[in-house]
Design a protein around this motif. Structure first.
Motif, PDB file in Angstrom:
ATOM      1  N   HIS A  59       0.853  -1.180   0.000  1.00 40.19           N
ATOM      2  CA  HIS A  59       0.000   0.000   0.000  1.00 40.19           C
ATOM      3  C   HIS A  59       0.892   1.234   0.000  1.00 40.19           C
ATOM      4  N   TRP A  60       0.508   2.271  -0.708  1.00 39.44           N
ATOM      5  CA  TRP A  60       1.357   3.458  -0.866  1.00 39.44           C
ATOM      6  C   TRP A  60       1.809   4.053   0.458  1.00 39.44           C
ATOM      7  N   VAL A  61       0.977   4.018   1.485  1.00 37.39           N
ATOM      8  CA  VAL A  61       1.331   4.619   2.768  1.00 37.39           C
ATOM      9  C   VAL A  61       2.387   3.782   3.507  1.00 37.39           C
ATOM     10  N   ASP A  62       2.474   2.504   3.181  1.00 32.09           N
ATOM     11  CA  ASP A  62       3.484   1.640   3.803  1.00 32.09           C
ATOM     12  C   ASP A  62       4.880   1.892   3.247  1.00 32.09           C
ATOM     13  N   GLN A  63       4.981   2.604   2.163  1.00 35.05           N
ATOM     14  CA  GLN A  63       6.279   2.876   1.554  1.00 35.05           C
ATOM     15  C   GLN A  63       6.975   4.088   2.182  1.00 35.05           C
ATOM     16  N   ILE A  64       6.296   4.737   3.114  1.00 39.63           N
ATOM     17  CA  ILE A  64       6.864   5.906   3.787  1.00 39.63           C
ATOM     18  C   ILE A  64       7.699   5.449   4.975  1.00 39.63           C
ATOM     19  N   LYS A  65       8.833   6.119   5.175  1.00 39.77           N
ATOM     20  CA  LYS A  65       9.692   5.850   6.324  1.00 39.77           C
ATOM     21  C   LYS A  65       9.253   6.771   7.463  1.00 39.77           C
ATOM     22  N   TRP A  66       8.454   6.225   8.346  1.00 38.46           N
ATOM     23  CA  TRP A  66       7.937   6.979   9.496  1.00 38.46           C
ATOM     24  C   TRP A  66       9.029   7.061  10.555  1.00 38.46           C
ATOM     25  N   ASP A  67       9.048   8.131  11.344  1.00 34.66           N
ATOM     26  CA  ASP A  67      10.033   8.226  12.420  1.00 34.66           C
ATOM     27  C   ASP A  67       9.601   7.341  13.586  1.00 34.66           C
ATOM     28  N   ASP A  68      10.371   7.363  14.667  1.00 38.28           N
ATOM     29  CA  ASP A  68      10.085   6.470  15.801  1.00 38.28           C
ATOM     30  C   ASP A  68       8.789   6.805  16.529  1.00 38.28           C
ATOM     31  N   LYS A  69       8.196   7.968  16.214  1.00 36.45           N
ATOM     32  CA  LYS A  69       6.900   8.341  16.802  1.00 36.45           C
ATOM     33  C   LYS A  69       5.765   8.111  15.810  1.00 36.45           C
ATOM     34  N   GLY A  70       6.093   7.534  14.648  1.00 40.46           N
ATOM     35  CA  GLY A  70       5.076   7.282  13.634  1.00 40.46           C
ATOM     36  C   GLY A  70       4.707   8.515  12.843  1.00 40.46           C
ATOM     37  N   LEU A  71       5.639   9.475  12.751  1.00 33.67           N
ATOM     38  CA  LEU A  71       5.370  10.733  12.058  1.00 33.67           C
ATOM     39  C   LEU A  71       6.303  10.904  10.864  1.00 33.67           C
ATOM     40  N   VAL A  72       5.885  11.766   9.948  1.00 32.74           N
ATOM     41  CA  VAL A  72       6.687  12.151   8.800  1.00 32.74           C
ATOM     42  C   VAL A  72       6.520  13.659   8.606  1.00 32.74           C
ATOM     43  N   PRO A  73       7.623  14.377   8.301  1.00 28.75           N
ATOM     44  CA  PRO A  73       7.482  15.808   8.004  1.00 28.75           C
ATOM     45  C   PRO A  73       6.674  16.007   6.724  1.00 28.75           C
ATOM     46  N   ALA A  74       5.841  17.040   6.736  1.00 28.46           N
ATOM     47  CA  ALA A  74       4.994  17.344   5.581  1.00 28.46           C
ATOM     48  C   ALA A  74       5.160  18.819   5.233  1.00 28.46           C
ATOM     49  N   ILE A  75       5.537  19.076   4.000  1.00 34.09           N
ATOM     50  CA  ILE A  75       5.710  20.447   3.519  1.00 34.09           C
ATOM     51  C   ILE A  75       4.525  20.793   2.634  1.00 34.09           C
ATOM     52  N   ALA A  76       3.900  21.929   2.908  1.00 33.68           N
ATOM     53  CA  ALA A  76       2.803  22.417   2.069  1.00 33.68           C
ATOM     54  C   ALA A  76       3.350  23.506   1.163  1.00 33.68           C
ATOM     55  N   GLN A  77       3.077  23.357  -0.127  1.00 31.72           N
ATOM     56  CA  GLN A  77       3.569  24.277  -1.148  1.00 31.72           C
ATOM     57  C   GLN A  77       2.402  24.720  -2.012  1.00 31.72           C
ATOM     58  N   ASP A  78       2.383  26.004  -2.366  1.00 29.04           N
ATOM     59  CA  ASP A  78       1.348  26.509  -3.253  1.00 29.04           C
ATOM     60  C   ASP A  78       1.497  25.828  -4.617  1.00 29.04           C
TER      61      ASP A  78
END
Length: 131
Positions: free
Chosen positions: A5-24
């Motif tokens: 699943h696409w979300v499983d391909q993300i490398k989550w940190d030890d708290k289960g988080l990933v940085p997210a950048i919002a761009q116009d």
């Protein structure tokens, strides 16, 4: 969900988080950076609007839920290391920052000091109803 699943391909940190950048999505201006967990990322894709994880409140945070400054999702991207996501968004109302500015990156280092180089577009007291 399957292991691919696409979300499983993300490398989550030890708290289960990933940085997210919002761009116009039109100008390329970086609007803000926040954190997402698995649920917020899935909700972002499902609802087609930015949903973040508030570390300070330890809860989901739908961008614009108080201010009305929703971030409408246009596309979602993953960096080469799979540890940062980029949301290309339409910033409804033109204000992304809780300070009332168009984006959160309004401090510029000049001569060893952080100087504000972006004016407040709207007073935060007029945006948020904190009593």
């Amino acid at each position: 969900m399957s292991a691919d699943h696409w979300v499983d391909q993300i490398k989550w940190d030890d708290k289960g988080l990933v940085p997210a950048i919002a761009q116009d999505y039109q100008t390329g201006q970086v609007l803000m950076m926040a954190w997402m967990n698995r649920e917020s990322l899935l909700l972002t894709e499902h609802e087609q609007r930015a949903v973040y994880w508030s570390r300070s409140r330890a809860q989901l945070w739908r961008k614009g839920e108080e201010s009305g400054h929703v971030q409408k999702l246009h596309s979602l991207h993953l960096d080469c290391d799979a540890d940062v996501v980029l949301l290309k968004v339409e910033q409804i109302g033109g204000i992304a920052c809780h300070t009332g500015r168009p984006h959160c990156f309004f401090k510029c280092l000049e001569a060893g000091q952080w100087l504000e180089d972006v004016a407040v577009a709207k007073d935060p007291k007029e945006i948020y109803n904190h009593e």
